[in-house]
Design a protein around this motif. Structure first.
Motif, PDB file in Angstrom:
ATOM      1  N   ARG A  28      -2.034 -58.442 -17.631  1.00 43.29           N
ATOM      2  CA  ARG A  28      -1.112 -57.304 -17.692  1.00 43.29           C
ATOM      3  C   ARG A  28      -1.691 -56.236 -18.613  1.00 43.29           C
ATOM      4  O   ARG A  28      -1.668 -55.041 -18.289  1.00 43.29           O
ATOM      5  N   ASP A  31      -4.735 -54.505 -17.015  1.00 42.22           N
ATOM      6  CA  ASP A  31      -4.326 -53.527 -16.009  1.00 42.22           C
ATOM      7  C   ASP A  31      -3.952 -52.200 -16.676  1.00 42.22           C
ATOM      8  O   ASP A  31      -4.339 -51.124 -16.209  1.00 42.22           O
ATOM      9  N   THR A  34      -6.975 -50.239 -17.771  1.00 46.55           N
ATOM     10  CA  THR A  34      -7.598 -49.431 -16.718  1.00 46.55           C
ATOM     11  C   THR A  34      -6.802 -48.150 -16.474  1.00 46.55           C
ATOM     12  O   THR A  34      -7.378 -47.074 -16.288  1.00 46.55           O
ATOM     13  N   THR A  35      -5.478 -48.266 -16.504  1.00 45.77           N
ATOM     14  CA  THR A  35      -4.635 -47.071 -16.363  1.00 45.77           C
ATOM     15  C   THR A  35      -4.972 -46.053 -17.457  1.00 45.77           C
ATOM     16  O   THR A  35      -5.050 -44.846 -17.198  1.00 45.77           O
ATOM     17  N   LEU A  59      -6.873 -54.069  -7.180  1.00 43.70           N
ATOM     18  CA  LEU A  59      -7.673 -55.103  -7.837  1.00 43.70           C
ATOM     19  C   LEU A  59      -8.109 -56.106  -6.771  1.00 43.70           C
ATOM     20  O   LEU A  59      -7.282 -56.674  -6.062  1.00 43.70           O
ATOM     21  N   THR A  62     -10.780 -60.402 -10.463  1.00 44.13           N
ATOM     22  CA  THR A  62     -10.673 -60.280 -11.911  1.00 44.13           C
ATOM     23  C   THR A  62     -10.987 -61.627 -12.546  1.00 44.13           C
ATOM     24  O   THR A  62     -10.818 -62.682 -11.932  1.00 44.13           O
ATOM     25  N   GLU A 108     -12.828 -56.562 -14.130  1.00 46.02           N
ATOM     26  CA  GLU A 108     -12.082 -56.229 -12.915  1.00 46.02           C
ATOM     27  C   GLU A 108     -13.014 -55.531 -11.925  1.00 46.02           C
ATOM     28  O   GLU A 108     -13.873 -54.743 -12.334  1.00 46.02           O
ATOM     29  N   ARG A 110     -12.317 -53.036  -8.764  1.00 44.01           N
ATOM     30  CA  ARG A 110     -11.206 -52.294  -8.155  1.00 44.01           C
ATOM     31  C   ARG A 110     -11.705 -51.402  -7.015  1.00 44.01           C
ATOM     32  O   ARG A 110     -12.781 -50.828  -7.094  1.00 44.01           O
TER      33      ARG A 110
ATOM     34  N   ASN C  23      -0.678 -58.292 -10.406  1.00 47.03           N
ATOM     35  CA  ASN C  23      -1.692 -59.348 -10.497  1.00 47.03           C
ATOM     36  C   ASN C  23      -1.441 -60.431 -11.546  1.00 47.03           C
ATOM     37  O   ASN C  23      -1.762 -61.597 -11.329  1.00 47.03           O
ATOM     38  N   SER C  24      -0.853 -60.080 -12.681  1.00 46.95           N
ATOM     39  CA  SER C  24      -0.687 -61.090 -13.733  1.00 46.95           C
ATOM     40  C   SER C  24       0.191 -62.253 -13.270  1.00 46.95           C
ATOM     41  O   SER C  24       0.047 -63.371 -13.765  1.00 46.95           O
TER      42      SER C  24
END
Lengths: 138, 138, 138, 138
Positions: A28, A31, A34-35, A59, A62, A108, A110, C23-24
């Motif tokens: 989490r 993610d 990356t944002t 994704l 990962t 990751e 993507r 994804n998590s």
């Protein structure tokens, strides 16, 4: 290549009965890392998706290696770095540290994804050039 | 009034460093309990939203009382019951038990919500009559 | 080698604004898949930890490949299989399918961990023979 | 009475297919709000539990009213305030705002809990005086 650092406090609710971060939470956080890379590139995610009609960067793969457990109350840093940019996909490495020691290493792959107006489905597409340029400029 | 029972196994990742369910997970389970009420009413959520152009039943108020802690490995039952139906909103009560003993009692007030094609925003709307009938029939 | 199948319904709260599983959550489900392998081996996790003074099997590496997105309402199956057993660590493969099609493939490397009464810390230890035997017997 | 403000960025993974924060996350954030109240009182949770042999302040009742939806990318503020302190329990109010507008109002009733060395179970106990004093001093 572009890199960005996030600081977080590990919370009680992030941890499991062993008292350490439950593994799914790292993903989490990655993610979000990356944002925040998009934002560091000058493209907050909202703006990025709206401007380019994208659904995001899906994704497809990962991985994470856990070296040192983290626990509630820990102040951690997550350094997210673009490690490779291809035509329609890119790789990100996330390194989570506490007091300068590496606790978790993640990665990751993507794929840039847009709506296909004909089918209503999602399909891969070339990463917008402005984003690629910022990823590469670092 | 309509009622439905969900059986769940409490998982390691649902629990906190005290070894008991972290409170936010109960609300996640209650939300799913309401989704399963739709299905028990003959309207799986996907079908319900699609048929009536709805975005769902927005949660406007929720509450929970915690009586007995639950821990990983526990087999629990969540009984979700529609307790009142109004024109555009309804109430749900969730009772979580283990071995027949009440551990958590929760409640929700939800407002039926649809897309407003003129503004692009969401607005409340009357609950579809077929759903109301099934909620009331029990 | 031992294998076990879990059936799950993907919930609304498992999904992100793209409407697909965030994804998590897959890693949360995989963790539970491993817990249920213990139970399939005749050792529910509670009993396993208590009997052998263990803190669990610490995750040291995990990976997932995402092939087909899953969405709320999907009925999925997660097949967890022990793929290798070493002295103090073992590997698990998780294959998540919907209607028989592979959506996600995951893997875990886990190290058997016990309390070190002298230091108060956690250390690796040989996996209990009875568990190894059941892992290998399948 | 003591009050503390937390700033958060709403993340993609906090939101559901409707694009808004999934309700259980608010309770996760409120729990952390209470943890940070301890820290604002001069007692980081780790120190508090260790010093007083406590397991924490068990949540016995919580409630939330949702007024305005929040979405990913929103910068929010959560103001947590002790509203009442009794012998062994206390109340907290959490007000979540975005751009100064109230989006969610929550409340918690918590009971101070310690290990009972005789039974191995958890029991309520008087809140440590130093914490009560800081809660009241604001």
């Amino acid at each position: 290549m572009l890199s960005n650092v996030l600081l977080r406090r590990v919370e009680w609710g992030d941890c499991d009965p062993a008292g350490i971060v439950f593994n799914s939470n790292f993903f989490r956080w990655f993610d979000h890392g990356t944002t925040m890379l998009y934002e560091a590139a000058g493209w907050p995610k909202h703006l990025l998706l709206k401007t380019f009609g994208a659904t995001g960067a899906a994704l497809v793969d990962t991985r994470a290696s856990f070296r040192i457990p983290c626990s509630w109350g820990d102040d951690i840093a997550i350094t997210s770095t673009v490690t490779e940019v291809r035509n329609s996909s890119f790789d990100v490495r996330h390194v989570l540290t506490r007091d300068g020691k590496v606790c978790v290493e993640g990665s990751e792959i993507r794929v840039w994804s847009v709506h296909n107006p004909e089918t209503g489905l999602i399909k891969s597409a070339p990463i917008p050039e402005v984003l690629v340029a910022r990823f590469r400029a670092g």
